[in-house]
Design an enzyme around this catalytic site. Structure first.
Site, PDB file in Angstrom:
ATOM      1  CB  ALA A  29      27.563  24.946  31.085  1.00 28.59           C
ATOM      2  CG  ASN A  30      27.537  30.713  29.098  1.00 27.73           C
ATOM      3  OD1 ASN A  30      26.366  30.387  28.989  1.00 27.73           O
ATOM      4  ND2 ASN A  30      27.916  31.917  29.434  1.00 27.73           N
ATOM      5  NE  ARG A  31      29.153  25.723  21.796  1.00 24.79           N
ATOM      6  CZ  ARG A  31      28.890  24.422  21.659  1.00 24.79           C
ATOM      7  NH1 ARG A  31      29.730  23.524  22.139  1.00 24.79           N
ATOM      8  NH2 ARG A  31      27.802  24.019  21.048  1.00 24.79           N
ATOM      9  CB  VAL A  96      29.109  34.196  34.631  1.00 26.59           C
ATOM     10  CG1 VAL A  96      28.150  33.878  35.757  1.00 26.59           C
ATOM     11  CG2 VAL A  96      30.497  34.525  35.173  1.00 26.59           C
TER      12      VAL A  96
END
Ligand code: C5P
Length: 219
Positions: A29-31, A96
């Site tokens: 995931a991204n932060r 995203v």
């Protein structure tokens, strides 16, 4: 619905990260706390808009009064965005993931001695680019975000053209700014005329200012 300059308008907002599964218990995931996206949705709703809020698994709860669609992955976010159209404006505040794990496993990867898993990646759809270039149902106003750590204006100006959106809200997310996950933001709004740098203010204040500009443009 609320009274206000955006009454009768439908606005789509994406927010939060996407989670891309590795297996049923692990993901990349991204932060993203989802704080800025939630604040924007709240500000648009307060001006009377009907808001479709498409959110990944964020830390911050969605605001009251908006239509929430919860998704996990980028592909699900794109599908939900398409289903939410038509809209008068769209604000893409989600972080995203650029890649997903190709061939994610349906069963939990086992920790076997000596052998380390190797992940290969596949490119995710670019939701902002895709909606900006949509042949039909392109919202009248498409707004993207650009989280940069250097050359903010230059990179964001190039991104606006590459993505095909109308406005880019650029911010410096270098660790020393404390913006990521914090209450404040320092943004530069880039439109067809150039760049306008706003003073550092709360994410709510950024959202109210942006919502007022959106109302002006849609009026
Ligand atoms: O290219 P980059 O990820 O920096 O662009 C950021 C902007 O593009 C944000 O508005 C983000 O929501 C949007 N985006 C998207 N789909 C992607 C990647 C980014 O909508 N796959």
């Amino acid at each position: 619905f609320q009274d206000g300059p955006l009454q009768g308008k439908h606005i789509l907002v994406t927010s939060g990260p996407t989670h891309e599964p590795i297996d049923p218990v692990r993901y990349i995931a991204n932060r993203s706390s989802g704080a800025q996206g939630a604040a924007i949705a709240r500000a648009l709703h307060a001006l009377g808009a009907r808001v479709s809020f498409v959110t990944g698994p964020a830390d911050v709860p969605p605001p009251a009064g908006v239509d929430v669609v919860r998704v996990e992955t980028a592909q699900q976010m794109l599908d939900a965005v398409r289903q939410s159209l038509p809209a008068d404006a769209a604000v893409f505040a989600a972080a995203v993931a650029d890649w997903r794990v190709a061939c994610a496993s349906d069963s939990k990867l086992k920790k076997t001695s000596g052998a380390l898993p190797v992940l290969t990646f596949a490119e995710n759809p670019d939701i902002l680019h895709s909606i900006s270039h949509a042949k039909d149902q392109r919202p009248k106003l498409v707004i993207g975000f650009a989280a940069e750590t250097d050359d903010v204006v230059e990179n964001a100006t190039a991104k606006r053209l590459r993505k095909g959106c109308d406005w880019i809200v650029a911010n410096d997310v270098s660790p020393q700014t404390g913006i990521m996950g914090g209450q404040e933001n320092a943004v530069t709004l880039i439109d067809e005329k150039g760049a306008d740098t706003w003073p550092r203010m709360s994410k709510d204040a950024v959202s109210q200012r942006l919502a007022a500009l959106i109302a002006q443009r849609l009026a």
